[in-house]
Design a protein around this motif. Structure first.
Motif, mmCIF file in Angstrom:
data_model
loop_
_atom_site.group_PDB
_atom_site.id
_atom_site.type_symbol
_atom_site.label_atom_id
_atom_site.label_comp_id
_atom_site.label_asym_id
_atom_site.label_seq_id
_atom_site.Cartn_x
_atom_site.Cartn_y
_atom_site.Cartn_z
ATOM 1 N N LEU A 3 1.122 11.545 9.818
ATOM 2 C CA LEU A 3 0.273 10.891 8.801
ATOM 3 C C LEU A 3 -0.211 11.931 7.786
ATOM 4 O O LEU A 3 -0.540 11.598 6.654
ATOM 5 N N LEU A 53 -6.356 -5.698 13.691
ATOM 6 C CA LEU A 53 -6.430 -6.527 12.482
ATOM 7 C C LEU A 53 -7.262 -7.771 12.820
ATOM 8 O O LEU A 53 -6.859 -8.569 13.668
ATOM 9 N N ILE A 60 -3.814 0.887 8.624
ATOM 10 C CA ILE A 60 -3.385 0.903 10.023
ATOM 11 C C ILE A 60 -1.948 0.396 10.143
ATOM 12 O O ILE A 60 -1.167 0.890 10.954
ATOM 13 N N LEU A 61 -1.595 -0.576 9.297
ATOM 14 C CA LEU A 61 -0.208 -1.051 9.296
ATOM 15 C C LEU A 61 0.734 0.069 8.873
ATOM 16 O O LEU A 61 1.826 0.229 9.424
ATOM 17 N N LYS A 62 0.279 0.862 7.885
ATOM 18 C CA LYS A 62 1.115 1.988 7.443
ATOM 19 C C LYS A 62 1.239 3.023 8.560
ATOM 20 O O LYS A 62 2.306 3.587 8.781
ATOM 21 N N ALA A 63 0.126 3.263 9.262
ATOM 22 C CA ALA A 63 0.175 4.216 10.378
ATOM 23 C C ALA A 63 1.153 3.715 11.436
ATOM 24 O O ALA A 63 1.883 4.500 12.042
ATOM 25 N N GLU A 109 -6.874 -2.484 7.149
ATOM 26 C CA GLU A 109 -5.715 -3.166 7.744
ATOM 27 C C GLU A 109 -4.398 -2.576 7.213
ATOM 28 O O GLU A 109 -3.469 -2.327 7.972
#
Lengths: 231, 384
Positions: free
Chosen positions: A56, A97, B287-290, B284
């Motif tokens: 990351l 989510l 976190i989706l990218k992670a 969101e």
């Protein structure tokens, strides 16, 4: 030096009004199937190190190899695929989510690579819910779960693609001691059952105690690296 | 597909926000549809009611002799023009009707009834009696009837300059809704017109209507080129009504400006709501990218959001706009009265407006989508 993750001469400097170097010449190798802890006080650079391992963040200097592949040279899409298929994430704040149920959250990493869940993956999700003892909240929204349930759901999500590596950043930071102990047991069980490599960043000594190896960082430098099982 | 699923879930989860923006889009599109259809209908109504039942193009003699020779050739060309809806040759001339000491001037218009009916819609205008079926029968307008106090079957003596007098039988009475016509025009058959005015086999004009009356000038030019005859002149309603056209053009431009402003407001509304949504949903997305979603799919979520908002909002807007138009007509018309505007439902305009709204809403999603590209998962994770 060999291992599923290798860091060679990794340095990290944040550039701003004043340049701030947070990691200094880090050399590390993590063997497949081991459970590792990175400890250190706040600001020691442990989270930055984990972010670099997770792809990351990128190092200012030095190389990171995952499965023998140099990640520095990968494109953004290649890195995204690598993260999706090889790495599972567990964060201090579960980062579920809120618009999706626990089951949908768990299936999310799988749905990123395939648009429809297979029967096998749904069965695996069920197994994970059972193993983590959260079957009852499978169809609940994350906003309607306790902190422990949320973190366990996040762990199930990290495991759904059967990644080779789980990276956990303060996974028990917001949990009470009883739940913390349970989460540690779950990590150990997964590590032994699936041979998953764990790297857990924590400042909680009790969590570190459950691992095979404890790497202590201070001011961006490794000050100790103890492998429990191997003396 | 995942991006679409996430977009739907984002929209349904923030229900109140979604309803508000959908309401905004629906109102904007409904006003666009309402204004567009209303002004379109208004223009058509003005043109229809101004032109009434009258020819769009008139072919007449260009020289001193009022009649046209070899007019059958012209009719042949007119008949073979696929833009022409109806046509009729006419033998027209001035005459007088004697009433007491007065001579009333009238215009005798000789037409084949079936042809003239397609232009002037005479059948529907006859309120007493019937159309002329044999020669020397005549149809009289309401005002002239009132003045002469005539009935069906009465004899009418016409005085024609240089030809003397002639007697016609009243077959019926019409009301075309225009007092000057009702008072002055007499409809009779072509042969009678030719006979009364001594035109022989000639006619004074050929009148025609076209399928699209706004194309009258183009058809007029086409016929002029095809006929290539200096002895005739071809006039169309557009050249004769420039002021009306300029008024209509002004209406059309103001309608277009209103619609552009509305579309711009839809873009701004959707883009700003989605821009806020990017901020709201950055944890969101991060976190989706992670977890491995790539930039393209992450940005696609916002494109889909724009598309879905546009789709649902524009359909609701269409229904609301059309409903508004009919409600407007209903509220402005008293029972038994003719509506102030005849609704011309321009399907092309409605479909075009809907497609523009949909495309524009989808494109409005591009701005937040670009913003989401810059979102770094590290920042999200760090902030918790």
């Amino acid at each position: 030096m060999s291992g599923i993750i290798q860091l060679k001469q990794v340095n990290k400097t944040y550039h701003g009004a004043v340049d701030l170097q947070v990691l200094f010449d880090i050399n590390l190798s993590f063997e497949a199937g081991t459970c590792n802890a990175i400890t250190g006080v706040s600001g020691s650079g442990k989270t930055t190190l984990l972010n670099i391992i997770s792809t990351l963040d990128c190092p200012s200097h030095g190389d990171v190899l995952i499965n023998g592949k140099l990640v520095n040279e990968m494109t953004k899409n290649q890195l995204a695929r690598l993260r999706n298929e090889t790495i599972g994430f567990v964060f201090q704040f579960h980062h579920l989510l809120p618009e999706f149920t626990a089951l949908e959250n768990v299936l999310m990493p799988y749905l990123i690579k395939r648009w429809r869940p297979s029967l096998d993956v749904v069965r695996r999700a069920d197994e994970l819910f059972e193993m983590l003892e959260i079957t009852g909240i499978k169809h609940s929204l994350s906003t309607r779960m306790s902190g422990g349930q949320q973190q366990r759901t996040a762990i199930a999500r990290a495991l759904i693609n059967t990644p080779k590596i789980i990276l956990a950043d303060e996974p028990t930071g917001n949990l009470d001691s009883e739940t913390t102990a349970k989460i540690c047991q779950v990590f150990r069980a997964i590590n032994q059952r699936y041979g998953t490599t764990f790297i857990i960043v924590t400042h909680n000594y009790l969590v570190a105690e459950h691992t095979d190896r404890i790497i202590d960082i201070k001011d961006g430098r490794i000050i100790s690296d103890k492998k429990k099982n191997y003396g | 597909m995942l991006a679409l699923k996430i977009a739907i879930r984002f929209l349904t989860h923030g229900r109140m926000q979604t309803i508000l923006i959908l309401f905004g889009i629906a109102i904007a599109i409904s006003i666009q549809i309402f204004v567009g259809l209303l002004i379109g209908s208004l223009q058509r109504t003005i043109v229809d009611r101004t032109l009434g039942s009258s020819p769009h193009i008139t072919i007449s003699s260009a020289n001193d002799v009022p009649t046209i020779r070899r007019w059958q050739q012209i009719v042949y060309e007119v008949e073979h023009n696929n833009q022409v809806r109806a046509f009729s040759p006419s033998a027209t001339g001035n005459a007088f009707i004697e009433k007491g000491n007065k001579n009333l001037p009238v215009l005798v218009r000789g037409f084949p009834f079936s042809n003239a009916d397609q232009i002037y819609n005479i059948s529907d205008a006859i309120y007493d009696g019937k159309e002329y079926r044999t020669c020397r029968e005549v149809l009289i307008g309401r005002e002239l009837r009132d003045e002469l106090e005539l009935d069906v079957g009465d004899k009418l003596v016409l005085s024609v300059p240089r030809s003397g007098t002639t007697t016609l039988t009243v077959s019926g009475f019409y009301d075309l809704g225009v007092a000057s016509i009702n008072k002055n025009w007499l409809f009779t058959c072509l042969d009678t017109g030719q006979e009364i005015f001594d035109y022989g086999n000639r006619v004074t004009s050929i009148e025609l209507t076209v399928k699209d009356l706004f194309q009258a000038d183009t058809v007029s030019r086409q016929l002029g080129k095809k006929l290539n005859n200096d002895n005739i002149m071809i006039e169309n309603w557009k050249d004769q009504n420039e002021e009306l056209l300029s008024g209509l053009e002004g209406q059309r431009i103001s309608s277009a400006i209103i619609q552009i402003v509305i579309i711009a407001s839809v873009v701004i509304a959707i883009a700003s709501v989605l821009a806020i949504s990017v901020l709201q949903k950055s944890p969101e997305i991060g976190i989706l990218k992670a977890m491995g979603i790539n930039d393209f799919n992450a940005s696609l979520i916002f494109i889909y959001e724009g598309f879905l908002l546009g789709l649902v909002g524009s359909i609701a807007g269409l229904v609301l706009g059309i409903g508004l138009l009919y409600a407007f007509i209903a509220f402005t018309t008293s029972p038994g009265e003719i509506p102030i505007i005849d609704i011309y439902f321009d399907y092309g305009f409605v479909v075009r407006s809907w497609l523009v709204a949909l495309i524009v809403a989808t494109l409005a999603g591009v701005i937040p989508a670009r913003k989401s590209l810059k979102l770094n998962p590290i920042d999200v994770i760090r902030e918790g």
